[in-house]
Scaffold this motif. Structure first.
Motif, PDB file in Angstrom:
ATOM      1  N   PHE A 206       0.834  -1.203   0.000  1.00 42.07           N
ATOM      2  CA  PHE A 206       0.000   0.000   0.000  1.00 42.07           C
ATOM      3  C   PHE A 206       0.871   1.256   0.000  1.00 42.07           C
ATOM      4  CE2 PHE A 206      -2.360   3.218   2.500  1.00 42.07           C
ATOM      5  CZ  PHE A 206      -3.427   3.410   1.641  1.00 42.07           C
ATOM      6  N   ASP A 207       1.910   1.271   0.831  1.00 40.34           N
ATOM      7  CA  ASP A 207       2.841   2.402   0.892  1.00 40.34           C
ATOM      8  C   ASP A 207       3.504   2.644  -0.461  1.00 40.34           C
ATOM      9  OD1 ASP A 207       2.276   2.478   3.582  1.00 40.34           O
ATOM     10  OD2 ASP A 207       4.194   1.633   4.216  1.00 40.34           O
ATOM     11  N   LEU A 208       3.949   1.562  -1.074  1.00 44.26           N
ATOM     12  CA  LEU A 208       4.627   1.664  -2.362  1.00 44.26           C
ATOM     13  C   LEU A 208       3.696   2.214  -3.441  1.00 44.26           C
ATOM     14  CD1 LEU A 208       7.187   1.099  -4.020  1.00 44.26           C
ATOM     15  CD2 LEU A 208       6.276  -1.192  -4.450  1.00 44.26           C
ATOM     16  N   ILE A 209       2.486   1.687  -3.507  1.00 47.48           N
ATOM     17  CA  ILE A 209       1.519   2.149  -4.505  1.00 47.48           C
ATOM     18  C   ILE A 209       1.175   3.618  -4.283  1.00 47.48           C
ATOM     19  CG2 ILE A 209      -0.875   1.894  -5.304  1.00 47.48           C
ATOM     20  CD1 ILE A 209      -0.540  -1.142  -4.741  1.00 47.48           C
ATOM     21  N   GLU A 210       0.936   3.970  -3.036  1.00 49.19           N
ATOM     22  CA  GLU A 210       0.598   5.347  -2.678  1.00 49.19           C
ATOM     23  C   GLU A 210       1.724   6.312  -3.052  1.00 49.19           C
ATOM     24  OE1 GLU A 210      -1.428   6.843   1.286  1.00 49.19           O
ATOM     25  OE2 GLU A 210       0.696   6.342   1.575  1.00 49.19           O
ATOM     26  N   SER A 211       2.933   5.961  -2.693  1.00 53.74           N
ATOM     27  CA  SER A 211       4.078   6.813  -3.011  1.00 53.74           C
ATOM     28  C   SER A 211       4.311   6.904  -4.515  1.00 53.74           C
ATOM     29  CB  SER A 211       5.342   6.271  -2.335  1.00 53.74           C
ATOM     30  OG  SER A 211       5.203   6.329  -0.941  1.00 53.74           O
ATOM     31  N   ALA A 212       4.148   5.787  -5.209  1.00 51.02           N
ATOM     32  CA  ALA A 212       4.342   5.780  -6.662  1.00 51.02           C
ATOM     33  C   ALA A 212       3.316   6.672  -7.357  1.00 51.02           C
ATOM     34  CB  ALA A 212       4.261   4.353  -7.199  1.00 51.02           C
TER      35      ALA A 212
ATOM     36  N   SER B 112      -1.674  11.416   2.998  1.00 55.15           N
ATOM     37  CA  SER B 112      -1.644  10.124   3.663  1.00 55.15           C
ATOM     38  C   SER B 112      -0.210   9.681   3.937  1.00 55.15           C
ATOM     39  CB  SER B 112      -2.369   9.089   2.795  1.00 55.15           C
ATOM     40  OG  SER B 112      -2.259   7.815   3.348  1.00 55.15           O
ATOM     41  N   SER B 113       0.661   9.887   2.968  1.00 57.02           N
ATOM     42  CA  SER B 113       2.080   9.534   3.165  1.00 57.02           C
ATOM     43  C   SER B 113       2.688  10.366   4.289  1.00 57.02           C
ATOM     44  CB  SER B 113       2.875   9.762   1.883  1.00 57.02           C
ATOM     45  OG  SER B 113       2.462   8.885   0.876  1.00 57.02           O
ATOM     46  N   ALA B 114       2.346  11.638   4.324  1.00 62.57           N
ATOM     47  CA  ALA B 114       2.853  12.512   5.378  1.00 62.57           C
ATOM     48  C   ALA B 114       2.364  12.061   6.746  1.00 62.57           C
ATOM     49  CB  ALA B 114       2.446  13.960   5.113  1.00 62.57           C
TER      50      ALA B 114
ATOM     51  N   GLY C 269      -9.684  11.013   1.612  1.00 60.74           N
ATOM     52  CA  GLY C 269     -10.307  10.706   2.900  1.00 60.74           C
ATOM     53  C   GLY C 269     -10.149   9.240   3.269  1.00 60.74           C
ATOM     54  N   ILE C 270     -10.314   8.356   2.287  1.00 59.32           N
ATOM     55  CA  ILE C 270     -10.142   6.921   2.538  1.00 59.32           C
ATOM     56  C   ILE C 270      -8.688   6.616   2.892  1.00 59.32           C
ATOM     57  CG2 ILE C 270     -10.158   4.644   1.423  1.00 59.32           C
ATOM     58  CD1 ILE C 270     -12.675   5.678  -0.145  1.00 59.32           C
ATOM     59  N   LEU C 271      -7.757   7.215   2.159  1.00 62.91           N
ATOM     60  CA  LEU C 271      -6.336   6.994   2.457  1.00 62.91           C
ATOM     61  C   LEU C 271      -5.990   7.476   3.869  1.00 62.91           C
ATOM     62  CD1 LEU C 271      -4.714   8.023  -0.952  1.00 62.91           C
ATOM     63  CD2 LEU C 271      -5.071   5.708  -0.070  1.00 62.91           C
TER      64      LEU C 271
END
Length: 165
Positions: free
Chosen positions: A4-10, A57-59, A134-136
């Motif tokens: 999830f982190d990888l997809i979000e950051s990408a 979300s990443s922050a 919001g979901i993230l």
């Protein structure tokens, strides 16, 4: 969560870089070629807004949001635990609010068939980032709440020192 982190950051990085690319293209066309690209502003804005909202979300995951630690750091462990719990509950409530109000914005724009000025792009697609963000955020707050309430970690600093006292 690592996937999830990888997809979000990408996604955030790709959208940001694409937005910068569109911006550079627009500047080049305007000042070098003498041909203004009005559509570029719409695309640039949409890409950057999406990148930034996904970046929230990443922050949150990396504790990079603005925080005022002067009182928190000087307070005792009980205040810190209560403060973290309240912050998590408010964060979850805020995330639900963003999801709900974002959904309402998307549905209203979809029903009214609102489109952007230059491209005629459906504006509801631009607004879709609100419920997605919001979901993230909700996922991140739930992750932090799990770590705080179940695993007994200090979610502000990523350690379990408060519960050992």
């Amino acid at each position: 969560m690592k996937i999830f982190d990888l997809i979000e950051s990408a996604f955030s990085a790709i959208l940001f870089l694409a937005g910068i690319g569109v911006s550079l293209y627009s500047v080049f066309m305007r000042y070098v070629m003498g041909s203004s690209q009005s559509w570029a502003t719409e695309i640039f804005t949409m890409l950057l807004v999406w990148a930034i909202f996904i970046g929230f979300s990443s922050a949150l995951k990396e504790d990079k949001h603005i925080a005022i630690d002067i009182i928190y750091d000087r307070a005792g462990p009980t205040f810190q635990k209560v403060s973290q719990a309240v912050t998590l509950l408010i964060g979850i409530a805020f995330s639900v609010f963003i999801i709900w109000s974002g959904y309402d914005m998307v549905m209203t724009a979809y029903a009214q068939q609102i489109k952007t000025i230059d491209l005629g792009f459906p504006i509801w697609i631009n607004y879709l980032i609100m419920p997605i963000a919001g979901i993230l955020l909700l996922i991140r707050f739930i992750e932090k709440a799990y770590r705080f309430f179940i695993k007994k970690e200090d979610v502000t600093h990523g350690e379990d020192i408060l519960w050992k006292q």
